[in-house]
Scaffold this active site. Structure first.
Site, PDB file in Angstrom:
ATOM      1  N   ILE A   1     -41.795  -1.200 -52.212  1.00 61.90           N
ATOM      2  CA  ILE A   1     -42.784  -1.197 -53.287  1.00 61.90           C
ATOM      3  C   ILE A   1     -42.436  -2.234 -54.344  1.00 61.90           C
ATOM      4  O   ILE A   1     -43.309  -2.958 -54.832  1.00 61.90           O
ATOM      5  CB  ILE A   1     -42.885   0.211 -53.912  1.00 61.90           C
ATOM      6  CG1 ILE A   1     -43.552   1.183 -52.928  1.00 61.90           C
ATOM      7  CG2 ILE A   1     -43.672   0.175 -55.220  1.00 61.90           C
ATOM      8  CD1 ILE A   1     -43.624   2.617 -53.411  1.00 61.90           C
TER       9      ILE A   1
ATOM     10  N   TYR B   1     -33.318  14.776 -53.916  1.00 64.68           N
ATOM     11  CA  TYR B   1     -34.302  13.750 -54.304  1.00 64.68           C
ATOM     12  C   TYR B   1     -35.391  14.372 -55.174  1.00 64.68           C
ATOM     13  O   TYR B   1     -35.742  13.832 -56.230  1.00 64.68           O
ATOM     14  CB  TYR B   1     -34.911  13.133 -53.044  1.00 64.68           C
ATOM     15  CG  TYR B   1     -36.021  12.147 -53.293  1.00 64.68           C
ATOM     16  CD1 TYR B   1     -35.757  10.872 -53.784  1.00 64.68           C
ATOM     17  CD2 TYR B   1     -37.354  12.488 -53.018  1.00 64.68           C
ATOM     18  CE1 TYR B   1     -36.782   9.966 -54.003  1.00 64.68           C
ATOM     19  CE2 TYR B   1     -38.381  11.592 -53.231  1.00 64.68           C
ATOM     20  CZ  TYR B   1     -38.097  10.324 -53.725  1.00 64.68           C
ATOM     21  OH  TYR B   1     -39.103   9.420 -53.939  1.00 64.68           O
TER      22      TYR B   1
ATOM     23  N   SER C   1     -42.592   1.622 -46.422  1.00 64.04           N
ATOM     24  CA  SER C   1     -41.528   0.884 -47.097  1.00 64.04           C
ATOM     25  C   SER C   1     -40.218   1.152 -46.359  1.00 64.04           C
ATOM     26  O   SER C   1     -40.193   1.843 -45.344  1.00 64.04           O
ATOM     27  CB  SER C   1     -41.398   1.318 -48.568  1.00 64.04           C
ATOM     28  OG  SER C   1     -40.853   2.617 -48.659  1.00 64.04           O
TER      29      SER C   1
ATOM     30  N   LYS D   1     -36.408  13.557 -59.121  1.00 60.32           N
ATOM     31  CA  LYS D   1     -37.760  13.148 -59.499  1.00 60.32           C
ATOM     32  C   LYS D   1     -38.391  14.137 -60.480  1.00 60.32           C
ATOM     33  O   LYS D   1     -39.137  13.744 -61.383  1.00 60.32           O
ATOM     34  CB  LYS D   1     -38.629  13.000 -58.251  1.00 60.32           C
ATOM     35  CG  LYS D   1     -38.212  11.844 -57.341  1.00 60.32           C
ATOM     36  CD  LYS D   1     -38.283  10.506 -58.065  1.00 60.32           C
ATOM     37  CE  LYS D   1     -37.980   9.334 -57.156  1.00 60.32           C
ATOM     38  NZ  LYS D   1     -38.105   8.024 -57.843  1.00 60.32           N
TER      39      LYS D   1
ATOM     40  N   SER E   1     -37.119  -5.137 -52.018  1.00 62.33           N
ATOM     41  CA  SER E   1     -37.791  -4.653 -50.807  1.00 62.33           C
ATOM     42  C   SER E   1     -38.834  -3.614 -51.183  1.00 62.33           C
ATOM     43  O   SER E   1     -38.913  -3.167 -52.334  1.00 62.33           O
ATOM     44  CB  SER E   1     -36.791  -4.043 -49.815  1.00 62.33           C
ATOM     45  OG  SER E   1     -36.177  -2.884 -50.374  1.00 62.33           O
TER      46      SER E   1
ATOM     47  N   SER F   1     -42.733  10.257 -57.643  1.00 61.76           N
ATOM     48  CA  SER F   1     -43.125  10.660 -56.292  1.00 61.76           C
ATOM     49  C   SER F   1     -43.899  11.963 -56.401  1.00 61.76           C
ATOM     50  O   SER F   1     -43.757  12.695 -57.391  1.00 61.76           O
ATOM     51  CB  SER F   1     -41.890  10.861 -55.413  1.00 61.76           C
ATOM     52  OG  SER F   1     -42.213  11.508 -54.196  1.00 61.76           O
TER      53      SER F   1
END
Length: 336
Positions: A61, A202, A238, A206, A59, A189
């Site tokens: 990207i 998150y 997305s 990253k 799904s 990101s």
């Protein structure tokens, strides 16, 4: 004669600066990537026939990466947890483009099951003989306040986004160093460049990826034909928000919001493939004002902190009010 040359150069300098200013205002990527998109190698030429392993391909990207690579004529390994969705993506690739069934290998993969990564990599090598490009795209985001978030959520984010990616990279890298060529591309990101409120775990995962791959790139200085590239998108259309972690492991996001304001997935992926084709080591892919934030964090961090605190406070307020944090970032809440 010399005066004419000097005069011409003085005339060209303002034009050069004007072009860069317009690129900055209206662009949706960093200068290096935008120049590559205009004057660099075309993905359909550079990526044709290459073997590319895409994680998170079911799904968002990752799915769009599969479609655009198929259009370029690349041979694909599609990995994610949901095998039925991977088969759907494979069918779409075969129907839309001129690949044969044997050009696409569906290989279910769970990044959390790190003990399986060695065997999965051997399966790919046995099927195609080598791996030209690994695109680390699998992972999940987060939407929750730190004080309300279980430590289990933080552990899950590090296990999935960071350790899962590192584990697969470590399995693939020896084959590339043995051959002397290859590309490891990681979808990071802009949250890996600067902190993002409501995504503390998150952002941490990253940032960890950014540090790991920056260090790895230097370790591989003796392998100039191995590209280590980090892709740092801003808000992109997305399903990542739908699958985000919240304050508890099994609790879903209450409000996902409208995604019209975000960059289209197709544009993001196109720029990614341009960057890969031209050996760009780090890509910033995002609209304004997020692109300005990236440059500010790079060159004027004190000012960046001030503006980030203002906008971050607004983001948290919207979240607490039950609004979608992304779509309402720069909008005033409606009074009902």
């Amino acid at each position: 004669m010399d005066c004419c040359i000097v005069s011409a150069l003085w005339c060209l300098i303002p034009l050069y600066l004007l072009i860069h200013f317009l690129f900055f205002i209206f662009g949706d990527a960093d200068f290096t990537l935008l120049w590559a998109s205009l004057f660099g190698h075309r993905p359909e030429k550079k990526l044709k026939g290459l073997v590319v392993w895409v994680t998170g391909a079911s799904s968002g990207i990752g799915e769009e990466v599969a479609y655009q690579l198929a259009k370029c004529g690349s041979r694909l390994i599609l990995s994610a947890r949901r095998e039925d969705e991977l088969n759907r993506v494979k069918r779409c690739c075969l129907e839309r483009h001129g690949l044969q069934d044997e050009d696409i290998l569906v290989l279910p993969l769970d990044l959390l099951e790190r003990t399986s990564h060695e065997e999965k990599t051997k399966t790919v090598i046995k099927y195609f003989g080598h791996i030209d490009i690994l695109i680390n795209n699998g992972g999940r985001t987060q939407r929750s306040l730190c004080v309300e978030t279980s430590l289990d959520v933080y552990q899950a984010l590090i296990e999935l986004n960071y350790l899962g990616t590192v584990s697969l990279t470590k399995q693939v890298l020896p084959y590339m160093t043995q051959k002397g060529t290859g590309s490891i591309v990681t979808v990071n990101s802009i949250s890996g460049l600067a902190g993002t409120p409501l995504a503390t775990g998150y952002s941490a995962s990253k940032h960890a990826l950014q540090g790991f791959f920056n260090s790895l790139r230097t370790e591989l200085a003796d392998f100039p034909n191995i590209l280590i590239s980090s892709v740092c998108p801003g808000p992109v259309q997305s399903e990542i928000v739908h699958n985000a972690f919240t304050e508890e492991l099994n609790k879903s996001v209450a409000v996902t919001g409208n995604q019209e304001h975000k960059m289209s997935t197709s544009r993001c992926v196109h720029l990614m493939l341009v960057g890969i084709s031209n050996g760009v080591k780090e890509m910033w892919i995002t609209h304004q004002p997020f692109l300005t934030f990236c440059y500010m964090w790079q060159y004027t961090p004190t000012i960046a902190w001030f503006i980030t605190n203002l906008l971050g406070r607004k983001r948290v307020q919207n979240f607490k009010a039950g609004l979608d944090a992304d779509s309402s970032y720069f909008r005033k809440p409606k009074n009902y």
